[in-house]
Design a protein around this motif. Structure first.
Motif, PDB file in Angstrom:
ATOM      1  N   THR A  37      37.340  63.660  65.923  1.00  0.00           N
ATOM      2  CA  THR A  37      37.098  62.269  66.322  1.00  0.00           C
ATOM      3  C   THR A  37      35.780  61.746  65.774  1.00  0.00           C
ATOM      4  O   THR A  37      35.421  60.594  66.018  1.00  0.00           O
ATOM      5  N   GLU A  38      35.077  62.584  65.024  1.00  0.00           N
ATOM      6  CA  GLU A  38      33.798  62.173  64.441  1.00  0.00           C
ATOM      7  C   GLU A  38      34.051  61.536  63.082  1.00  0.00           C
ATOM      8  O   GLU A  38      34.645  62.141  62.192  1.00  0.00           O
ATOM      9  N   ALA A  39      33.614  60.310  62.922  1.00  0.00           N
ATOM     10  CA  ALA A  39      33.836  59.603  61.666  1.00  0.00           C
ATOM     11  C   ALA A  39      32.887  60.111  60.589  1.00  0.00           C
ATOM     12  O   ALA A  39      31.747  60.471  60.871  1.00  0.00           O
ATOM     13  N   VAL A  40      33.381  60.126  59.354  1.00  0.00           N
ATOM     14  CA  VAL A  40      32.525  60.476  58.224  1.00  0.00           C
ATOM     15  C   VAL A  40      31.626  59.288  57.922  1.00  0.00           C
ATOM     16  O   VAL A  40      32.097  58.159  57.792  1.00  0.00           O
ATOM     17  N   LEU A  41      30.313  59.521  57.847  1.00  0.00           N
ATOM     18  CA  LEU A  41      29.374  58.436  57.582  1.00  0.00           C
ATOM     19  C   LEU A  41      29.542  57.905  56.166  1.00  0.00           C
ATOM     20  O   LEU A  41      29.971  58.621  55.263  1.00  0.00           O
ATOM     21  N   ASN A  42      29.201  56.643  56.010  1.00  0.00           N
ATOM     22  CA  ASN A  42      29.223  56.025  54.679  1.00  0.00           C
ATOM     23  C   ASN A  42      27.930  55.248  54.520  1.00  0.00           C
ATOM     24  O   ASN A  42      27.877  54.040  54.712  1.00  0.00           O
ATOM     25  N   LEU A  43      26.833  55.995  54.191  1.00  0.00           N
ATOM     26  CA  LEU A  43      25.517  55.397  53.996  1.00  0.00           C
ATOM     27  C   LEU A  43      25.325  55.142  52.506  1.00  0.00           C
ATOM     28  O   LEU A  43      25.272  56.077  51.717  1.00  0.00           O
ATOM     29  N   VAL A  44      25.218  53.870  52.108  1.00  0.00           N
ATOM     30  CA  VAL A  44      25.147  53.482  50.699  1.00  0.00           C
ATOM     31  C   VAL A  44      23.714  53.113  50.368  1.00  0.00           C
ATOM     32  O   VAL A  44      23.097  52.268  51.033  1.00  0.00           O
ATOM     33  N   CYS A  45      23.169  53.762  49.317  1.00  0.00           N
ATOM     34  CA  CYS A  45      21.804  53.480  48.871  1.00  0.00           C
ATOM     35  C   CYS A  45      21.754  52.077  48.262  1.00  0.00           C
ATOM     36  O   CYS A  45      22.542  51.755  47.364  1.00  0.00           O
ATOM     37  N   THR A  46      20.825  51.257  48.733  1.00  0.00           N
ATOM     38  CA  THR A  46      20.718  49.883  48.227  1.00  0.00           C
ATOM     39  C   THR A  46      20.109  49.821  46.838  1.00  0.00           C
ATOM     40  O   THR A  46      20.212  48.790  46.163  1.00  0.00           O
ATOM     41  N   VAL A  47      19.459  50.925  46.366  1.00  0.00           N
ATOM     42  CA  VAL A  47      18.813  50.914  45.054  1.00  0.00           C
ATOM     43  C   VAL A  47      19.781  51.330  43.950  1.00  0.00           C
ATOM     44  O   VAL A  47      19.930  50.650  42.937  1.00  0.00           O
ATOM     45  N   CYS A  48      20.456  52.492  44.152  1.00  0.00           N
ATOM     46  CA  CYS A  48      21.342  53.014  43.108  1.00  0.00           C
ATOM     47  C   CYS A  48      22.811  52.995  43.506  1.00  0.00           C
ATOM     48  O   CYS A  48      23.674  53.301  42.678  1.00  0.00           O
ATOM     49  N   GLY A  49      23.123  52.658  44.767  1.00  0.00           N
ATOM     50  CA  GLY A  49      24.510  52.569  45.175  1.00  0.00           C
ATOM     51  C   GLY A  49      25.177  53.888  45.481  1.00  0.00           C
ATOM     52  O   GLY A  49      26.398  53.947  45.639  1.00  0.00           O
ATOM     53  N   LYS A  50      24.447  54.982  45.597  1.00  0.00           N
ATOM     54  CA  LYS A  50      25.051  56.280  45.875  1.00  0.00           C
ATOM     55  C   LYS A  50      25.491  56.351  47.326  1.00  0.00           C
ATOM     56  O   LYS A  50      24.705  56.090  48.231  1.00  0.00           O
ATOM     57  N   PRO A  51      26.749  56.763  47.581  1.00  0.00           N
ATOM     58  CA  PRO A  51      27.196  56.922  48.971  1.00  0.00           C
ATOM     59  C   PRO A  51      26.820  58.305  49.508  1.00  0.00           C
ATOM     60  O   PRO A  51      26.908  59.302  48.793  1.00  0.00           O
ATOM     61  N   CYS A  52      26.394  58.349  50.762  1.00  0.00           N
ATOM     62  CA  CYS A  52      26.043  59.608  51.418  1.00  0.00           C
ATOM     63  C   CYS A  52      26.885  59.733  52.687  1.00  0.00           C
ATOM     64  O   CYS A  52      26.937  58.796  53.496  1.00  0.00           O
ATOM     65  N   ARG A  53      27.499  60.905  52.877  1.00  0.00           N
ATOM     66  CA  ARG A  53      28.410  61.101  53.987  1.00  0.00           C
ATOM     67  C   ARG A  53      27.706  61.511  55.275  1.00  0.00           C
ATOM     68  O   ARG A  53      28.265  61.385  56.359  1.00  0.00           O
ATOM     69  N   THR A  54      26.492  62.095  55.163  1.00  0.00           N
ATOM     70  CA  THR A  54      25.774  62.561  56.347  1.00  0.00           C
ATOM     71  C   THR A  54      24.321  62.150  56.261  1.00  0.00           C
ATOM     72  O   THR A  54      23.813  61.775  55.192  1.00  0.00           O
ATOM     73  N   LYS A  55      23.620  62.246  57.422  1.00  0.00           N
ATOM     74  CA  LYS A  55      22.185  61.933  57.439  1.00  0.00           C
ATOM     75  C   LYS A  55      21.403  62.936  56.605  1.00  0.00           C
ATOM     76  O   LYS A  55      20.420  62.580  55.937  1.00  0.00           O
ATOM     77  N   ILE A  56      21.842  64.185  56.618  1.00  0.00           N
ATOM     78  CA  ILE A  56      21.152  65.211  55.821  1.00  0.00           C
ATOM     79  C   ILE A  56      21.265  64.880  54.339  1.00  0.00           C
ATOM     80  O   ILE A  56      20.302  64.996  53.572  1.00  0.00           O
ATOM     81  N   GLU A  57      22.453  64.448  53.926  1.00  0.00           N
ATOM     82  CA  GLU A  57      22.652  64.111  52.512  1.00  0.00           C
ATOM     83  C   GLU A  57      21.785  62.927  52.114  1.00  0.00           C
ATOM     84  O   GLU A  57      21.215  62.899  51.022  1.00  0.00           O
ATOM     85  N   SER A  58      21.657  61.915  53.004  1.00  0.00           N
ATOM     86  CA  SER A  58      20.798  60.763  52.685  1.00  0.00           C
ATOM     87  C   SER A  58      19.328  61.176  52.628  1.00  0.00           C
ATOM     88  O   SER A  58      18.567  60.677  51.797  1.00  0.00           O
ATOM     89  N   ASP A  59      18.906  62.107  53.521  1.00  0.00           N
ATOM     90  CA  ASP A  59      17.514  62.587  53.470  1.00  0.00           C
ATOM     91  C   ASP A  59      17.224  63.322  52.179  1.00  0.00           C
ATOM     92  O   ASP A  59      16.147  63.168  51.584  1.00  0.00           O
ATOM     93  N   LEU A  60      18.178  64.147  51.719  1.00  0.00           N
ATOM     94  CA  LEU A  60      17.995  64.848  50.440  1.00  0.00           C
ATOM     95  C   LEU A  60      17.922  63.862  49.286  1.00  0.00           C
ATOM     96  O   LEU A  60      17.122  64.029  48.346  1.00  0.00           O
ATOM     97  N   HIS A  61      18.753  62.812  49.337  1.00  0.00           N
ATOM     98  CA  HIS A  61      18.717  61.796  48.286  1.00  0.00           C
ATOM     99  C   HIS A  61      17.365  61.090  48.266  1.00  0.00           C
ATOM    100  O   HIS A  61      16.795  60.829  47.197  1.00  0.00           O
ATOM    101  N   THR A  62      16.810  60.793  49.437  1.00  0.00           N
ATOM    102  CA  THR A  62      15.493  60.156  49.516  1.00  0.00           C
ATOM    103  C   THR A  62      14.407  61.080  48.962  1.00  0.00           C
ATOM    104  O   THR A  62      13.504  60.637  48.239  1.00  0.00           O
ATOM    105  N   LYS A  63      14.514  62.369  49.261  1.00  0.00           N
ATOM    106  CA  LYS A  63      13.508  63.332  48.783  1.00  0.00           C
ATOM    107  C   LYS A  63      13.541  63.469  47.271  1.00  0.00           C
ATOM    108  O   LYS A  63      12.506  63.598  46.621  1.00  0.00           O
TER     109      LYS A  63
END
Length: 390
Positions: A37-63
């Motif tokens: 029942t947990e939805a897959v996240l869809n966090l889209v980077c506003t700079v390059c448009g890369k989609p990230c499925r989790t908060k960890i993935e978005s943190d790695l992208h920021t790093k």
């Protein structure tokens, strides 16, 4: 709440749909999937448009990139999934396989769930892995549209076998490529460690060379101080003798009267010529003074000469010990290039022959007394630390 995603029980990956689960299974050969029942996240980077499925993935992208602004589009996809799930139906499965499972004693709902959720048509494996699930005997429901797409994509046993073989081959190639990559990384690491060891050895040798130079300079300074003490002691003894004789102290600026010139007298006795032993000592002293900055090289030359002389003394009848090739690289490095080395051998009786290519000691010219004297002089030069200093 309706299922929003599928979770891989082997690696924990969240997948949006059955299609993604099948693609994930093709790449990883994982077959353990369950509804979540947990939805897959869809966090889209506003700079390059890369989609990230989790908060960890978005943190790695920021790093990695420094991009920190993301737009959360998760709810948009969740609403889309809920709209598509408004019409829920029993998934379409292979009726023949369902009959086979029912004939084995499996309930219809359990057999249906196994055929629907198992990847690569492995229902028995799925049942064994999920027999403790709470909803194991509940009939699965999927959106009508998704059900039609899955029915179109169902594989026959033959196709599934071929597909499984293809997946195994792809997995094998992927593993080989990963092993080659790891081997390249290990080789780079070995090269890096080798360079560090060579650099450490160079630094150690440089420090040892500086230490030896400092030690040699300290020895010279100590010798200079010792000579100065001796000179002062002689001056004090001289002043003491003058005091005892009742003479006034010698003034520092007084210069000694020069001795009257001596008339040269011709001696009736003949001047004694220098002996071969003295000539040998002069050759060794010249060698030591010409290379006084390299004690190790001088000692090696003395040791080599002692070896040549010792071989002749032990085996005077063996021609191979009385013949030295002057063009030999070892001879040139240890004796030939050293001042006085060849002259020392010539004093021992060796002669240059065949266009100065060889040094030969004729058997009839072997003088054991001269050879023994040469050995004694070389031994003294090696063991006496002050040889050739004065």
């Amino acid at each position: 709440m309706a299922g929003l995603s599928l979770r891989c029980g082997d690696c924990g990956a969240h997948l949006k749909s059955v299609e993604e689960a099948q693609e994930h299974a093709e790449l990883t050969l994982h077959t353990n999937f369950s509804e979540s029942t947990e939805a897959v996240l869809n966090l889209v980077c506003t700079v390059c448009g890369k989609p990230c499925r989790t908060k960890i993935e978005s943190d790695l992208h920021t790093k990695r990139t420094g991009h920190s602004d993301f737009v959360d589009k998760t709810m948009e996809e969740a609403k889309s999934l809920e709209l598509n799930a408004s019409e829920m139906v029993v998934p379409e499965i292979d009726k023949k396989l369902l009959e086979e499972l029912e004939s084995m004693g499996f309930p219809t709902a359990r057999a249906t769930r196994a055929l629907h959720f198992s990847v690569l048509n492995l229902p028995l494996t799925w049942v064994a892995d999920h027999e403790n699930d709470e909803d194991i005997d509940e009939m699965p429901l999927v959106p009508a549209k998704t059900n039609a797409e899955v029915a179109k994509r169902s594989l026959t046993p033959e196709e599934a076998k071929i597909k499984a073989q293809e997946l195994r081959e792809r997995a094998r190639k992927k593993k080989e490529e990963e092993e080659r990559r790891m081997e390249r990384e290990r080789e780079k690491e070995r090269i890096r460690i080798g360079k560090e060891l060579l650099e450490a050895k160079r630094i150690e040798e440089e420090n040892e060379r500086k230490r030896m130079l400092a030690l040699r300079q300290a020895e010279k300074d100590e010798e200079k101080r010792a000579r100065e003490k001796i000179r002062q002691k002689l001056e004090e003894d001289k002043a003491e003798r003058r005091r005892k004789l009742g003479l006034p102290p010698e003034e520092p600026g007084t210069s000694k009267p020069s001795a009257p010139p001596m008339r040269e007298r011709k001696s009736a006795l003949p001047i004694k010529p220098a002996t071969k032993t003295e000539h040998m000592r002069d050759c060794l002293r010249s060698l030591k003074q010409a290379h006084k900055d390299d004690d190790a090289k001088v000692k090696r030359a003395f040791q080599t000469l002692l070896t040549y002389v010792g071989n002749v003394a032990k085996n005077p009848d063996e021609e191979k010990f009385r013949r030295i090739r002057m063009t030999n690289a070892t001879f040139q490095d240890r004796v030939g290039c050293m001042t006085g080395g060849i002259e020392f051998l010539e004093v021992c009786g060796f002669e240059k022959v065949e266009g100065d290519e060889f040094l030969t000691l004729p058997k009839q010219k072997v003088d054991m007394a001269v050879i023994n004297s040469a050995g004694a002089e070389l031994t003294s030069a090696i063991n006496n630390p002050f040889f050739g200093v004065l």
